[in-house]
Design a protein around this motif. Structure first.
Motif, mmCIF file in Angstrom:
data_model
loop_
_atom_site.group_PDB
_atom_site.id
_atom_site.type_symbol
_atom_site.label_atom_id
_atom_site.label_comp_id
_atom_site.label_asym_id
_atom_site.label_seq_id
_atom_site.Cartn_x
_atom_site.Cartn_y
_atom_site.Cartn_z
ATOM 1 N N ILE A 1 37.716 38.786 32.290
ATOM 2 C CA ILE A 1 38.390 37.709 33.000
ATOM 3 C C ILE A 1 38.114 36.425 32.353
ATOM 4 C CG2 ILE A 1 38.035 36.502 35.125
ATOM 5 C CD1 ILE A 1 37.742 39.313 36.499
ATOM 6 N N GLN A 2 36.587 36.326 31.704
ATOM 7 C CA GLN A 2 36.279 35.136 31.120
ATOM 8 C C GLN A 2 36.955 34.949 30.122
ATOM 9 O OE1 GLN A 2 32.082 35.848 30.894
ATOM 10 N NE2 GLN A 2 31.457 34.325 32.701
ATOM 11 N N ALA A 3 37.183 36.061 29.005
ATOM 12 C CA ALA A 3 37.914 35.848 28.100
ATOM 13 C C ALA A 3 39.486 35.621 27.940
ATOM 14 C CB ALA A 3 37.699 37.275 26.942
ATOM 15 N N ALA A 4 39.885 36.169 29.109
ATOM 16 C CA ALA A 4 41.315 35.786 29.399
ATOM 17 C C ALA A 4 41.528 34.259 29.782
ATOM 18 C CB ALA A 4 41.663 36.610 30.668
ATOM 19 N N LYS A 5 40.563 33.925 30.667
ATOM 20 C CA LYS A 5 40.477 32.476 30.889
ATOM 21 C C LYS A 5 40.671 31.528 29.654
ATOM 22 C CE LYS A 5 40.287 28.804 33.855
ATOM 23 N NZ LYS A 5 41.663 28.353 34.412
ATOM 24 N N ALA A 6 39.717 32.044 28.880
ATOM 25 C CA ALA A 6 39.635 31.194 27.563
ATOM 26 C C ALA A 6 40.726 31.180 26.604
ATOM 27 C CB ALA A 6 38.099 31.682 26.747
ATOM 28 N N ALA A 7 41.315 32.362 26.690
ATOM 29 C CA ALA A 7 42.761 32.807 25.881
ATOM 30 C C ALA A 7 43.677 31.998 26.459
ATOM 31 C CB ALA A 7 42.779 33.990 25.580
ATOM 32 N N GLY A 8 43.737 31.350 27.676
ATOM 33 C CA GLY A 8 44.852 30.912 28.276
ATOM 34 C C GLY A 8 45.945 32.003 28.845
ATOM 35 N N ILE A 9 45.395 33.278 29.169
ATOM 36 C CA ILE A 9 46.318 34.397 29.680
ATOM 37 C C ILE A 9 47.172 33.824 30.924
ATOM 38 C CG2 ILE A 9 46.445 36.584 30.440
ATOM 39 C CD1 ILE A 9 45.699 36.698 27.635
ATOM 40 N N GLU A 10 48.447 34.161 30.820
ATOM 41 C CA GLU A 10 49.342 33.589 32.275
ATOM 42 C C GLU A 10 49.232 34.684 33.130
ATOM 43 O OE1 GLU A 10 53.378 33.270 30.521
ATOM 44 O OE2 GLU A 10 52.686 32.081 28.728
ATOM 45 N N ARG A 11 48.931 35.818 33.013
ATOM 46 C CA ARG A 11 48.963 36.604 34.366
ATOM 47 C C ARG A 11 47.955 37.786 34.193
ATOM 48 N NH1 ARG A 11 49.893 37.235 38.410
ATOM 49 N NH2 ARG A 11 52.106 38.141 39.187
ATOM 50 N N TYR A 12 47.211 38.232 35.323
ATOM 51 C CA TYR A 12 46.245 39.077 35.054
ATOM 52 C C TYR A 12 46.521 39.997 36.348
ATOM 53 C CZ TYR A 12 41.564 41.195 34.224
ATOM 54 O OH TYR A 12 40.375 42.003 33.888
ATOM 55 N N ILE A 13 46.811 41.111 36.204
ATOM 56 C CA ILE A 13 46.913 42.132 37.024
ATOM 57 C C ILE A 13 45.951 43.281 37.167
ATOM 58 C CG2 ILE A 13 48.566 43.955 38.150
ATOM 59 C CD1 ILE A 13 49.795 41.183 37.451
ATOM 60 N N PHE A 14 45.057 43.251 38.218
ATOM 61 C CA PHE A 14 43.867 43.842 38.573
ATOM 62 C C PHE A 14 43.951 45.126 39.514
ATOM 63 C CE2 PHE A 14 39.774 44.126 41.014
ATOM 64 C CZ PHE A 14 38.970 44.878 39.919
ATOM 65 N N PHE A 15 43.522 46.455 39.242
ATOM 66 C CA PHE A 15 43.316 47.436 40.431
ATOM 67 C C PHE A 15 41.884 47.326 40.964
ATOM 68 C CE2 PHE A 15 46.985 48.733 37.666
ATOM 69 C CZ PHE A 15 47.912 49.239 38.450
ATOM 70 N N THR B 1 47.060 39.052 40.471
ATOM 71 C CA THR B 1 47.684 39.657 41.377
ATOM 72 C C THR B 1 46.642 41.128 41.486
ATOM 73 O OG1 THR B 1 49.845 39.086 40.794
ATOM 74 C CG2 THR B 1 49.720 41.214 42.020
ATOM 75 N N ILE B 2 46.293 41.365 42.706
ATOM 76 C CA ILE B 2 45.283 42.210 42.959
ATOM 77 C C ILE B 2 46.013 43.341 43.776
ATOM 78 C CG2 ILE B 2 43.249 43.138 44.140
ATOM 79 C CD1 ILE B 2 42.179 40.241 43.676
ATOM 80 N N LEU B 3 46.122 44.660 43.133
ATOM 81 C CA LEU B 3 46.799 45.902 43.703
ATOM 82 C C LEU B 3 45.684 46.685 44.165
ATOM 83 C CD1 LEU B 3 49.396 46.500 41.024
ATOM 84 C CD2 LEU B 3 49.676 44.983 43.134
ATOM 85 N N ARG B 4 45.811 47.298 45.327
ATOM 86 C CA ARG B 4 44.784 48.210 46.081
ATOM 87 C C ARG B 4 45.245 49.570 46.566
ATOM 88 N NH1 ARG B 4 41.732 44.751 50.571
ATOM 89 N NH2 ARG B 4 39.654 45.149 49.412
ATOM 90 N N PRO B 5 45.353 50.482 45.543
ATOM 91 C CA PRO B 5 45.453 52.097 45.645
ATOM 92 C C PRO B 5 44.326 52.579 46.581
ATOM 93 C CG PRO B 5 45.065 51.574 43.257
ATOM 94 C CD PRO B 5 45.032 50.190 44.037
ATOM 95 N N CYS B 6 44.572 53.788 46.802
ATOM 96 C CA CYS B 6 43.507 54.464 47.568
ATOM 97 C C CYS B 6 43.322 55.889 47.147
ATOM 98 C CB CYS B 6 43.583 54.524 49.105
ATOM 99 S SG CYS B 6 45.008 55.233 49.763
ATOM 100 N N GLY B 7 44.232 56.391 46.310
ATOM 101 C CA GLY B 7 44.192 57.826 46.030
ATOM 102 C C GLY B 7 45.301 58.310 45.023
ATOM 103 N N PHE B 8 45.343 59.127 43.883
ATOM 104 C CA PHE B 8 46.264 59.390 43.232
ATOM 105 C C PHE B 8 46.649 60.903 43.378
ATOM 106 C CE2 PHE B 8 44.131 56.017 40.258
ATOM 107 C CZ PHE B 8 45.069 55.102 40.842
#
Length: 324
Positions: free
Chosen positions: A94-108, A140-147
């Motif tokens: 996340i810190q590297a993404a912030k420093a690189a100017g990443i436009e979007r971050y999708i997290f599970f 954007t945070i996505l919250r699954p619970c099982g695959f």
């Protein structure tokens, strides 16, 4: 859009990569082993060397990238701990993404992570959610619970091989989702502004208990299951023992999910608003019945073909023997 997918060799990550490629995105995958990730290159993805636990390897991998889809997590057999991968590694990313100017971050993350602070992975996922929200990135945070994919080894294969299915005496119903459907939400989030700085459940059409899944597998396979039930107390004891050994730390942390099973609270959530925001059709989501039906149909067909070939070979061998 140029994407960096983290965790791309995992059960979920590979489906995210496949979906992103199918939709025409330029896909780059952060990998530790090019050999294990060779299939991603065959699909059309670019492989870049990097490791979440080596912060210095991250900036070069982010050059020219506009978005990150983060599907990485520590595995029970990993030499690295959940804390090292899912907390320290994610903070570094996340810190590297912030420093690189990443436009979007999708997290599970995991559904209901905030309700189980005593379960290490869920607590770490919740802390990562908070860290990401305070980072200033468009997340954007996505919250699954099982695959659904995990149910094959847990239920389907043991039934077909006449092996025991291990379940706890207390089980929590879980709204499992096909990873291909989960991947749809991750890739779609990149192009839907309404998902920015939002947290969304990503779960299946209904919650299923262990006995329901076993009954479904028995019906679809035509075979009877051998079920062994474990008391939750035994899992808790095993967890405490595993904590004494460094090699058992990840296993112990995974066994802490016994507390989730003991809660008797179904892991599920309403998806009506989520489908509307993402512009996806709920009718296109795979149901557990359809998923397992497809699996058993293909496997049973293959088994019949093998039986036929074996019988044919035996018949030919018998004819040869009679000639002599």
């Amino acid at each position: 859009m140029s994407l960096l997918i983290v965790g791309s060799t995992g059960t979920l990550g590979r489906q995210v990569a496949r979906r992103a490629l199918d939709e025409g995105h330029e896909v780059r995958c952060l990998v530790r082993s090019f050999k294990k990730a060779a299939f991603l290159k065959e699909w059309g993805a670019q492989l870049v060397s990097g490791d979440l636990c080596d912060p210095q390897s991250l900036p070069p991998a982010l050059e020219g990238v506009t978005a990150i889809i983060d599907a990485a997590t520590a595995r029970p057999t990993d030499s690295l701990s959940i804390k090292q991968v899912d907390w320290q590694g994610k903070v570094a990313l996340i810190q590297a993404a912030k420093a690189a100017g990443i436009e979007r971050y999708i997290f599970f993350s995991i559904l209901d992570a905030e309700k189980y602070p005593d379960v290490p992975l869920m607590d770490i996922k919740r802390c990562t959610e908070l860290f990401l929200a305070e980072s200033g990135l468009k997340y954007t945070i996505l919250r699954p619970c099982g695959f659904m994919q995990g149910l094959i080894g847990q239920y389907a294969v043991p039934i077909l091989e006449k092996q025991a299915i291990w379940v706890t005496t207390q089980t929590t119903a879980v709204a499992y989702m096909d990873t291909q459907d989960v991947a749809k939400f991750a890739v779609r989030a990149l192009s839907v502004p309404e998902t920015e700085k939002g947290t969304f459940p990503v779960v299946g059409t209904r919650a299923w208990g262990a006995d329901e899944i076993i009954n479904l597998c028995e019906r679809l396979s035509g075979k009877e299951a051998k079920v062994t039930r474990l008391p939750l107390g035994l899992l808790r004891t095993t967890r405490q023992i595993a904590r004494f050994f460094q090699w058992g730390w990840n296993l112990a942390d995974r066994l802490s999910f016994a507390e989730v099973l003991a809660s008797d609270k179904p892991l599920t959530a309403s998806m009506e608003e989520v489908y509307t925001v993402f512009g996806l059709d709920p009718q296109e989501t795979t149901t557990l019945e359809a998923y397992l039906q497809d699996y058993f149909s293909r496997i049973l067909k293959k088994l019949k073909e093998l039986d036929y070939e074996q019988a044919k070979t035996k018949k030919k061998s018998k004819k040869r023997a009679l000639r002599f």
